[in-house]
Design a protein around this motif. Structure first.
Motif, PDB file in Angstrom:
ATOM      1  N   ARG A 241       0.823  -1.207   0.000  1.00  0.00           N
ATOM      2  CA  ARG A 241       0.000   0.000   0.000  1.00  0.00           C
ATOM      3  C   ARG A 241       0.857   1.256   0.000  1.00  0.00           C
ATOM      4  O   ARG A 241       0.480   2.272  -0.543  1.00  0.00           O
ATOM      5  CB  ARG A 241      -0.890   0.040   1.244  1.00  0.00           C
ATOM      6  CG  ARG A 241      -1.896  -1.069   1.371  1.00  0.00           C
ATOM      7  CD  ARG A 241      -3.203  -0.740   0.657  1.00  0.00           C
ATOM      8  NE  ARG A 241      -4.152  -1.840   0.760  1.00  0.00           N
ATOM      9  CZ  ARG A 241      -4.023  -2.997   0.124  1.00  0.00           C
ATOM     10  NH1 ARG A 241      -2.956  -3.208  -0.635  1.00  0.00           N
ATOM     11  NH2 ARG A 241      -4.937  -3.936   0.247  1.00  0.00           N
ATOM     12  N   ARG A 244       6.430   2.837  -3.235  1.00  0.00           N
ATOM     13  CA  ARG A 244       6.291   3.081  -4.657  1.00  0.00           C
ATOM     14  C   ARG A 244       6.387   1.776  -5.438  1.00  0.00           C
ATOM     15  O   ARG A 244       5.580   1.501  -6.329  1.00  0.00           O
ATOM     16  CB  ARG A 244       7.423   4.009  -5.084  1.00  0.00           C
ATOM     17  CG  ARG A 244       7.197   4.748  -6.344  1.00  0.00           C
ATOM     18  CD  ARG A 244       8.340   5.751  -6.472  1.00  0.00           C
ATOM     19  NE  ARG A 244       9.185   5.368  -7.575  1.00  0.00           N
ATOM     20  CZ  ARG A 244       8.947   5.743  -8.818  1.00  0.00           C
ATOM     21  NH1 ARG A 244       7.911   6.475  -9.097  1.00  0.00           N
ATOM     22  NH2 ARG A 244       9.735   5.372  -9.794  1.00  0.00           N
ATOM     23  N   LEU A 247       3.286  -0.278  -5.106  1.00  0.00           N
ATOM     24  CA  LEU A 247       2.211   0.245  -5.957  1.00  0.00           C
ATOM     25  C   LEU A 247       2.475  -0.088  -7.423  1.00  0.00           C
ATOM     26  O   LEU A 247       1.556  -0.422  -8.177  1.00  0.00           O
ATOM     27  CB  LEU A 247       2.084   1.759  -5.785  1.00  0.00           C
ATOM     28  CG  LEU A 247       1.586   2.225  -4.417  1.00  0.00           C
ATOM     29  CD1 LEU A 247       1.638   3.738  -4.306  1.00  0.00           C
ATOM     30  CD2 LEU A 247       0.162   1.733  -4.173  1.00  0.00           C
ATOM     31  N   GLN A 248       3.752   0.003  -7.805  1.00  0.00           N
ATOM     32  CA  GLN A 248       4.088  -0.333  -9.200  1.00  0.00           C
ATOM     33  C   GLN A 248       3.749  -1.790  -9.497  1.00  0.00           C
ATOM     34  O   GLN A 248       3.252  -2.106 -10.577  1.00  0.00           O
ATOM     35  CB  GLN A 248       5.576  -0.093  -9.466  1.00  0.00           C
ATOM     36  CG  GLN A 248       5.909   1.362  -9.688  1.00  0.00           C
ATOM     37  CD  GLN A 248       7.389   1.580  -9.821  1.00  0.00           C
ATOM     38  OE1 GLN A 248       8.197   0.821  -9.309  1.00  0.00           O
ATOM     39  NE2 GLN A 248       7.761   2.634 -10.526  1.00  0.00           N
ATOM     40  N   GLN A 250       1.458  -3.635  -7.977  1.00  0.00           N
ATOM     41  CA  GLN A 250      -0.006  -3.744  -8.045  1.00  0.00           C
ATOM     42  C   GLN A 250      -0.530  -3.213  -9.374  1.00  0.00           C
ATOM     43  O   GLN A 250      -1.377  -3.834 -10.019  1.00  0.00           O
ATOM     44  CB  GLN A 250      -0.631  -2.918  -6.930  1.00  0.00           C
ATOM     45  CG  GLN A 250      -0.991  -3.700  -5.706  1.00  0.00           C
ATOM     46  CD  GLN A 250      -1.572  -2.773  -4.671  1.00  0.00           C
ATOM     47  OE1 GLN A 250      -0.842  -2.035  -4.026  1.00  0.00           O
ATOM     48  NE2 GLN A 250      -2.873  -2.784  -4.530  1.00  0.00           N
ATOM     49  N   ALA A 251      -0.029  -2.038  -9.773  1.00  0.00           N
ATOM     50  CA  ALA A 251      -0.479  -1.446 -11.031  1.00  0.00           C
ATOM     51  C   ALA A 251      -0.083  -2.350 -12.197  1.00  0.00           C
ATOM     52  O   ALA A 251      -0.854  -2.547 -13.142  1.00  0.00           O
ATOM     53  CB  ALA A 251       0.131  -0.052 -11.203  1.00  0.00           C
ATOM     54  N   VAL A 259       2.173   0.532 -17.121  1.00  0.00           N
ATOM     55  CA  VAL A 259       3.186   0.893 -16.125  1.00  0.00           C
ATOM     56  C   VAL A 259       4.505   1.215 -16.834  1.00  0.00           C
ATOM     57  O   VAL A 259       5.189   2.182 -16.505  1.00  0.00           O
ATOM     58  CB  VAL A 259       3.379  -0.252 -15.107  1.00  0.00           C
ATOM     59  CG1 VAL A 259       4.591  -0.005 -14.226  1.00  0.00           C
ATOM     60  CG2 VAL A 259       2.140  -0.387 -14.247  1.00  0.00           C
ATOM     61  N   GLU A 260       4.818   0.431 -17.846  1.00  0.00           N
ATOM     62  CA  GLU A 260       6.036   0.682 -18.600  1.00  0.00           C
ATOM     63  C   GLU A 260       5.934   2.008 -19.360  1.00  0.00           C
ATOM     64  O   GLU A 260       6.875   2.798 -19.394  1.00  0.00           O
ATOM     65  CB  GLU A 260       6.268  -0.464 -19.581  1.00  0.00           C
ATOM     66  CG  GLU A 260       7.650  -0.451 -20.168  1.00  0.00           C
ATOM     67  CD  GLU A 260       7.876  -1.573 -21.167  1.00  0.00           C
ATOM     68  OE1 GLU A 260       6.880  -2.176 -21.613  1.00  0.00           O
ATOM     69  OE2 GLU A 260       9.040  -1.818 -21.491  1.00  0.00           O
ATOM     70  N   LEU A 262       4.541   4.530 -18.481  1.00  0.00           N
ATOM     71  CA  LEU A 262       4.683   5.660 -17.560  1.00  0.00           C
ATOM     72  C   LEU A 262       6.134   5.817 -17.114  1.00  0.00           C
ATOM     73  O   LEU A 262       6.441   6.672 -16.295  1.00  0.00           O
ATOM     74  CB  LEU A 262       3.777   5.470 -16.343  1.00  0.00           C
ATOM     75  CG  LEU A 262       2.282   5.650 -16.606  1.00  0.00           C
ATOM     76  CD1 LEU A 262       1.464   5.181 -15.409  1.00  0.00           C
ATOM     77  CD2 LEU A 262       1.956   7.099 -16.921  1.00  0.00           C
ATOM     78  N   GLY A 263       7.023   4.950 -17.615  1.00  0.00           N
ATOM     79  CA  GLY A 263       8.443   5.162 -17.371  1.00  0.00           C
ATOM     80  C   GLY A 263       9.120   4.166 -16.450  1.00  0.00           C
ATOM     81  O   GLY A 263      10.255   4.368 -16.050  1.00  0.00           O
ATOM     82  N   THR A 264       8.431   3.080 -16.080  1.00  0.00           N
ATOM     83  CA  THR A 264       9.058   2.083 -15.211  1.00  0.00           C
ATOM     84  C   THR A 264       9.744   1.012 -16.051  1.00  0.00           C
ATOM     85  O   THR A 264       9.200   0.575 -17.055  1.00  0.00           O
ATOM     86  CB  THR A 264       7.984   1.403 -14.342  1.00  0.00           C
ATOM     87  OG1 THR A 264       7.330   2.414 -13.590  1.00  0.00           O
ATOM     88  CG2 THR A 264       8.608   0.387 -13.399  1.00  0.00           C
ATOM     89  N   ASN A 265      10.919   0.592 -15.610  1.00  0.00           N
ATOM     90  CA  ASN A 265      11.615  -0.493 -16.278  1.00  0.00           C
ATOM     91  C   ASN A 265      10.927  -1.797 -15.892  1.00  0.00           C
ATOM     92  O   ASN A 265      11.186  -2.378 -14.839  1.00  0.00           O
ATOM     93  CB  ASN A 265      13.080  -0.510 -15.846  1.00  0.00           C
ATOM     94  CG  ASN A 265      13.869  -1.567 -16.582  1.00  0.00           C
ATOM     95  OD1 ASN A 265      13.297  -2.447 -17.228  1.00  0.00           O
ATOM     96  ND2 ASN A 265      15.180  -1.472 -16.484  1.00  0.00           N
TER      97      ASN A 265
END
Ligand SMILES: Nc1ncnc2c1ncn2[C@@H]1O[C@H](COP(=O)(O)OP(=O)(O)O)[C@@H](O)[C@H]1O
Ligand SMILES: [Mg+2]
Lengths: 369, 239
Positions: A241, A244, A247-248, A250-251, A259-260, A262-265
């Motif tokens: 919860r 970060r 949350l990543q 979960q998302a 998610v990718e 939005l800039g996440t590896n």
């Protein structure tokens, strides 16, 4: 048959009141049935024996459920985010048990070695020594399994995303390899390893029982496991919860491409989740050793439990609630069955799974049909 | 640097399907470029090609005079691109606030994010009120605001916005477009919009895409609106 059920279903959908009444009838029938079972149990075991059985099964069942929940959470996370059904998960659990066992004894002998500085710290304080060795073994098994799981993802599974058949073959292969290696080193499933029997000082920090009198005897370690499992589960909930990365994850379980975008590896996140999932398997395997032992046969057994729990809980967007209740159902029913109906203790979870699938094909959190 | 983004002759396959058959376009810095075309023309695929989700088999993509053609998606996005996808794709099991938190990139500091949140609340005052609500329980209009807000959490130079008014009532659509036109001061925008009349004042340039090719381009929106033949041919607007 199909047609008949459809007709009944249509009729019920058209007549919500009949459906409502039917629901009440089924609930009442279930309660009466449960009441009868209890009555029979009391007759057979006497009132005292019944209460003792219920409380023992409750303690053992809760302890097993918490650890099953942690183990299955790992399986579920890997499936949820990466879409990989990790058939080696049970083997990770089994290997985690051996890691816990080996690391505990190694730590113990290091601490007991008079030529090493640890000896000055612990001396003959076996309680402190054993607690420390236990913590080291739990964390060590978690770390080793996280590395093995992460390594397997990084070097092999990573190439196979989007190819479910190849993933299944690969993880089944790892299951066999790990199981065979464990059998080579530690022998067949007939042999279980327990810490206390192999300890140089024949000591483990929690042993013995809590005797409340009148036959109400509980094993301390299992009571401890309930709290340990709950705390780790609580930590995990908060982590998901509040952080970060939680949350990543979960998302990502909902929509990893987004998610990718939005800039996440996302590749790195997959590896992290494999480490986390395998680490959870290792942890639960390690801390269960003082109860169930380390055993090369646990790989397959616990893989099946993982499947049953996921099927009962329903794969609903990485929500843990379903998995949690489903682990409770499985853990409790196994312990209740082994006390009250030892004849069906090995099949009770499959009976329950079948019943739940008939009533709710999507599992507890699934959408009806 | 005049053009913030440039696609040079991109050929894109999805599986074995040849979807984009040589797309070239430029998105001038500080302007709003519209991407128009019928359903299935290849607009969303163009967006995903820029993002590296469907990298082109041939051709180049250049962002801020730097080639990004074969970079992984997260590296492309981290150069300063915000994406508002076609079907919102908000994270329904997270709260609105958590949706915004996961959207923060490493390069955006917490204090910077606070400033960005002020901008978001300024554009969409309603969002402040449902920060703690599960995003899955929001109405369509609220979800769309969140989808746009998510792209504003970081200080992006370029915004890729795909059919933001789809499924919204005319009034909500009008409000959203008003908010988008305020975004123009902060970022360059590549906008896909079916209802081109609604955005005709907003657009500086336009491209019409048809069956994976650029069929028409220009920078005079009022002329386009009058060109009944062109509209009928490529956008399915009856005369
Ligand atoms: N994942 C996919 N697999 C196969 N074909 C696809 C896929 N995604 C899109 N397409 C095809 O590519 C074409 C362009 O789609 P898209 O870019 O979504 O169109 P637009 O956004 O302009 O409506 C369509 O014909 C569509 O059927
Ligand atoms: Mg589209």
């Amino acid at each position: 048959m199909q047609r008949v059920t459809f007709t009944i279903k249509d009729y019920l959908d058209d007549n919500p009141r009949v459906k409502q009444i039917l629901k009440y009838c089924v609930s009442i029938a279930l309660i009466i049935g449960a009441g009868l079972l209890v009555k029979v149990a009391i007759d057979v075991y006497t009132w005292n024996g019944f209460i003792i059985g219920v409380s023992k099964s409750l303690v053992n069942g809760l302890a097993l459920s918490m650890l099953l929940f942690l183990m299955v959470s790992g399986f579920f996370l890997i499936f949820g985010l990466c879409g990989v059904i990790n058939f080696a998960h049970g083997a990770f659990f089994m290997l985690g048990g051996f890691m816990g066992f080996v690391i505990y004894l190694a730590t113990e002998s290091v601490f007991l070695d008079p030529t090493l500085p640890f000896f000055l710290i612990f001396g003959s304080n076996h309680l402190a020594l054993s607690i420390t060795a236990f913590i080291v073994s739990a964390l060590g098994a978690t770390a080793v399994m996280a590395l093995i799981g992460g390594g397997i993802e990084f070097f092999t599974i990573r190439r196979l995303y989007g190819n479910p058949i190849a993933q299944i073959l690969l993880t089944v292969g790892f299951m066999f390899i790990i199981t065979q290696v464990a059998e080579l080193i530690w022998g067949p499933p007939q042999i279980s390893y327990f810490i206390i029997n192999n300890s140089q000082i024949s000591y483990f920090f929690i042993s013995g029982t809590l005797d409340l009198g009148g036959g109400m005897i509980f094993v301390w370690y299992r009571i401890f496991l309930i709290f340990l499992g709950l705390s780790v589960a609580g930590l995990m909930f908060v982590g998901f919860r509040r952080t970060r990365i939680g949350l990543q994850i979960q998302a990502g379980i909902e929509d990893s491409e987004m998610v990718e975008a939005l800039g996440t590896n996302i590749r790195r996140l997959f590896t992290i989740v494999f480490m986390l999932g395998s680490g959870l398997a290792g942890f639960s395997g390690a801390v269960l050793v003082p109860w169930i032992g380390a055993n090369s046969g646990h790989g397959l057994t616990y893989l099946i439990y993982a499947f049953v729990i996921v099927v009962i809980g329903g794969a609903h967007y990485g929500r843990f609630e379903g998995t949690f209740f489903s682990a409770l159902i499985v853990g409790l029913s196994m312990q209740f069955a082994s006390y009250f109906a030892p004849g069906i203790k090995d099949v009770i979870v499959f009976i329950i799974m079948a019943a739940i699938l008939i009533l709710r094909p999507g599992g507890l959190t699934g959408h009806g049909q | 640097m005049k053009n913030l983004l440039e696609i040079q002759d991109a050929h894109v396959y999805i599986g074995s399907f040849y979807i984009l058959q040589g797309i070239s376009l430029v998105v001038p810095k500080g302007e709003v470029t519209l991407l128009l075309g019928r359903n299935g023309a290849g607009k969303t695929t163009t967006m995903k090609t820029i993002l590296g989700i469907y990298p082109p088999k041939e051709g180049k993509i250049i962002f801020r005079e730097e080639e990004i053609t074969n970079l992984p998606t997260h590296k492309i996005v981290n150069k300063g691109i915000g994406y508002v996808p076609d079907t919102r794709r908000i994270f329904g099991t997270l709260t609105v606030e958590q949706n915004l938190i996961v959207s923060r990139r490493k390069a955006t500091s917490h204090s910077e994010m606070q400033e960005r949140l002020e901008l978001i609340f300024d554009l969409f005052p309603d969002i402040r009120g449902f920060l703690k609500q599960k995003a899955g329980t929001l109405s369509g209009g609220q979800q769309q605001m969140l989808a746009v807000a998510r792209a504003l959490v970081n200080n992006n130079d370029l915004l890729l916005i795909d059919e933001p008014t789809e499924g919204l009532s005319p009034l909500l659509a009008k409000n959203l477009i008003a908010s988008l036109s305020r975004l123009k001061e902060f970022a360059t925008i590549l906008l896909v919009e079916q209802n081109f009349r609604a955005v005709s004042k907003l657009g500086d340039n336009y491209y019409i895409i048809d069956s994976g090719k650029i069929a028409h381009e220009g920078n005079n929106m009022s002329e386009l609106i009058e060109d009944k033949v062109l509209l009928a041919k490529y956008l399915g607007v009856s005369i």
